[in-house]
Design an enzyme around this catalytic site. Structure first.
Site, short mmCIF file in Angstrom:
data_model
loop_
_atom_site.label_atom_id
_atom_site.label_comp_id
_atom_site.label_asym_id
_atom_site.label_seq_id
_atom_site.Cartn_x
_atom_site.Cartn_y
_atom_site.Cartn_z
N THR A 73 33.20 27.76 38.48
CA THR A 73 33.01 28.23 37.48
C THR A 73 33.21 28.96 36.02
O THR A 73 34.71 27.80 36.55
CB THR A 73 32.23 30.40 37.86
OG1 THR A 73 33.72 30.57 37.82
CG2 THR A 73 32.27 30.20 38.88
N ASP A 91 31.08 48.96 31.87
CA ASP A 91 33.24 48.42 32.55
C ASP A 91 33.39 49.17 33.34
O ASP A 91 33.24 50.27 33.40
CB ASP A 91 34.55 48.75 31.30
CG ASP A 91 35.69 48.84 31.65
OD1 ASP A 91 35.83 48.33 33.23
OD2 ASP A 91 36.20 48.47 31.37
N ASP A 118 27.26 44.16 33.98
CA ASP A 118 28.47 43.33 33.15
C ASP A 118 28.81 43.84 31.62
O ASP A 118 28.07 44.62 31.14
CB ASP A 118 28.20 41.80 32.71
CG ASP A 118 29.24 40.93 32.72
OD1 ASP A 118 28.63 39.73 33.42
OD2 ASP A 118 30.37 40.77 32.80
N LYS A 169 42.05 42.07 46.31
CA LYS A 169 40.93 41.70 47.52
C LYS A 169 40.74 42.54 48.60
O LYS A 169 40.20 42.52 49.56
CB LYS A 169 40.80 40.00 47.31
CG LYS A 169 40.57 39.77 45.67
CD LYS A 169 39.25 40.71 45.26
CE LYS A 169 39.03 39.73 44.30
NZ LYS A 169 37.06 39.22 43.98
N TYR A 198 46.10 40.00 42.98
CA TYR A 198 45.10 39.51 43.56
C TYR A 198 45.05 39.90 44.26
O TYR A 198 43.31 40.37 44.63
CB TYR A 198 44.53 38.48 42.79
CG TYR A 198 43.35 37.84 42.59
CD1 TYR A 198 42.66 38.24 41.89
CD2 TYR A 198 42.58 36.83 43.95
CE1 TYR A 198 40.73 37.60 41.83
CE2 TYR A 198 41.86 36.37 43.91
CZ TYR A 198 40.84 36.92 43.18
OH TYR A 198 39.27 35.96 43.45
P1 NAD Z 1 33.72 35.05 36.04
O1 NAD Z 1 34.64 35.26 36.05
O2 NAD Z 1 32.70 33.56 36.33
O3 NAD Z 1 32.16 36.16 35.68
C1 NAD Z 1 32.79 37.38 35.84
C2 NAD Z 1 31.57 38.36 35.22
O4 NAD Z 1 31.99 39.53 35.53
C3 NAD Z 1 31.78 38.08 34.31
O5 NAD Z 1 30.74 38.45 33.78
C4 NAD Z 1 32.99 38.90 33.80
O6 NAD Z 1 32.49 39.27 32.15
C5 NAD Z 1 32.16 39.91 34.67
N1 NAD Z 1 33.40 41.17 34.73
C6 NAD Z 1 34.48 41.29 34.50
N2 NAD Z 1 35.19 42.22 34.71
C7 NAD Z 1 34.38 43.08 34.59
C8 NAD Z 1 34.51 44.98 34.45
N3 NAD Z 1 35.11 45.14 34.23
N4 NAD Z 1 33.14 45.73 33.90
C9 NAD Z 1 32.20 44.73 34.44
N5 NAD Z 1 31.60 43.50 34.18
C10 NAD Z 1 32.83 42.45 34.13
O7 NAD Z 1 34.05 35.35 37.79
P2 NAD Z 1 33.61 34.29 39.44
O8 NAD Z 1 33.91 33.22 39.50
O9 NAD Z 1 31.98 34.15 39.16
O10 NAD Z 1 33.97 35.29 40.01
C11 NAD Z 1 33.38 36.53 40.91
C12 NAD Z 1 33.74 37.04 41.51
O11 NAD Z 1 33.69 36.17 43.11
C13 NAD Z 1 35.33 38.12 41.36
O12 NAD Z 1 34.72 39.17 42.94
C14 NAD Z 1 35.86 36.94 42.04
O13 NAD Z 1 37.60 37.94 42.47
C15 NAD Z 1 35.71 36.22 43.03
N6 NAD Z 1 35.87 35.24 43.36
C16 NAD Z 1 35.82 33.81 43.30
C17 NAD Z 1 36.76 33.08 43.39
C18 NAD Z 1 36.16 31.43 43.12
O14 NAD Z 1 36.87 30.74 42.73
N7 NAD Z 1 35.55 31.55 41.43
C19 NAD Z 1 37.01 33.12 43.90
C20 NAD Z 1 37.15 34.05 44.77
C21 NAD Z 1 37.19 34.86 44.42
#
Ligand code: NAD
Length: 259
Positions: A191, A65, A38, A160, A156
């Protein structure tokens, strides 16, 4: 049933929060050693400490990153120094940018979201797949938005959609090495992004409301998911239970994409 990931090493990006954090916990419950990646170092460290408190195994975090290829290469070297091989890679780290139509989106926001969501998935795969010397599974986290029309989410959703396409082609490239590559497309998952800065009691009520039938009428189940419900689907694709599944994108969206 015996532990589904016993003796396996799993790397999870974005494991500090949300779906990635839940996946780290689910994998550790099933016997895996887990590396949490992360860019939020303290969040990754919290995940690892929680895993070490409740499970046996080797757990460590690397602050990285994923959009920075040199940093990913360094992270992969750290993983290689600790484990003989990697068995599971979950490319979960992802960001959103302010929703805007393409006519209003600027170059900086394109670079940022392509960098993390698309290039991050590619870089981690590029530097960790070579460590899958005994075969394995890659799970890419896409979104229901990849196959769905909605206003202002073109940036976005383009990243995806790219992940879904990349997943199919990666599956072809690595099948001969015994590596399966699949994607999950979450619908709404509650989340921290959605919870925001609500205080703990209010947050718990909000999560309960969001995950109760009726909260999201535009899906079959009419509710949002908890992160663990995504982690369960990711576990299926990461484990041998899905040994004949590759190149696909599984919607985990309460029926939103078919409604
Ligand atoms: P979140 O924001 O709760 O957690 C994402 C994590 O990724 C965080 O800990 C953040 O610090 C880390 N992160 C972000 N950019 C980073 C980088 N450049 N390098 C390393 N770490 C990085 O997000 P989430 O809701 O758990 O989403 C996780 C995945 O699921 C994402 O790819 C998101 O697009 C996808 N997603 C989420 C949802 C939703 O409703 N939560 C829906 C569809 C898709």
């Amino acid at each position: 049933m015996s532990a589904r990931l016993a003796g396996k090493t799993a790397v999870v990006t974005g494991g500090g929060k949300g779906i990635g954090e839940a996946t780290c916990h689910r994998f550790a419950e099933e016997g895996a050693d887990v590396v949490t990646i992360d860019w939020d170092g303290p969040a990754a460290r919290e995940t690892i400490e929680a895993l070490a408190d409740s499970h046996d195994g080797t757990f460590f975090d690397v602050e990285t990153d994923v959009s920075d290829e040199a940093a990913v290469e360094t992270m992969a070297a750290e993983v290689a120094a600790s484990f003989e091989s990697v068995d599971v890679l979950v490319n979960n780290a992802g960001i959103r940018v302010d929703p805007k139509p393409v006519t209003e989106a600027d170059e900086e926001s394109w670079d940022r979201i392509l960098g993390v969501n698309l290039k991050g998935t590619a870089f981690c795969s590029k530097h960790l797949i070579p460590q899958m010397t005994d075969g394995g599974a890659v799970v890419n986290v896409a979104s229901v938005g990849a196959g769905w029309a909605r206003s202002a989410w073109s940036q976005y959703d383009a990243t995806k959609g790219g992940i879904v396409s990349m997943t199919r082609d990666m599956a072809c490239d690595h099948a001969g090495d015994g590596i399966r590559v699949n994607a999950v497309s979450p619908g709404r998952v509650v989340t921290d992004y959605h919870i925001g800065d609500r205080p703990p009691e209010e947050a718990a009520t909000y999560v309960e409301e969001q995950t109760t039938r009726g909260a999201h009428p535009n899906s079959i189940l009419q509710r949002a998911a908890r992160p663990r419900e995504l982690a369960d689907a990711i576990l299926f694709l990461a484990s041998d239970e899905s040994s004949f599944v590759t190149g696909v994108n599984i919607p985990v969206d309460g029926g939103k994409s078919v409604f």
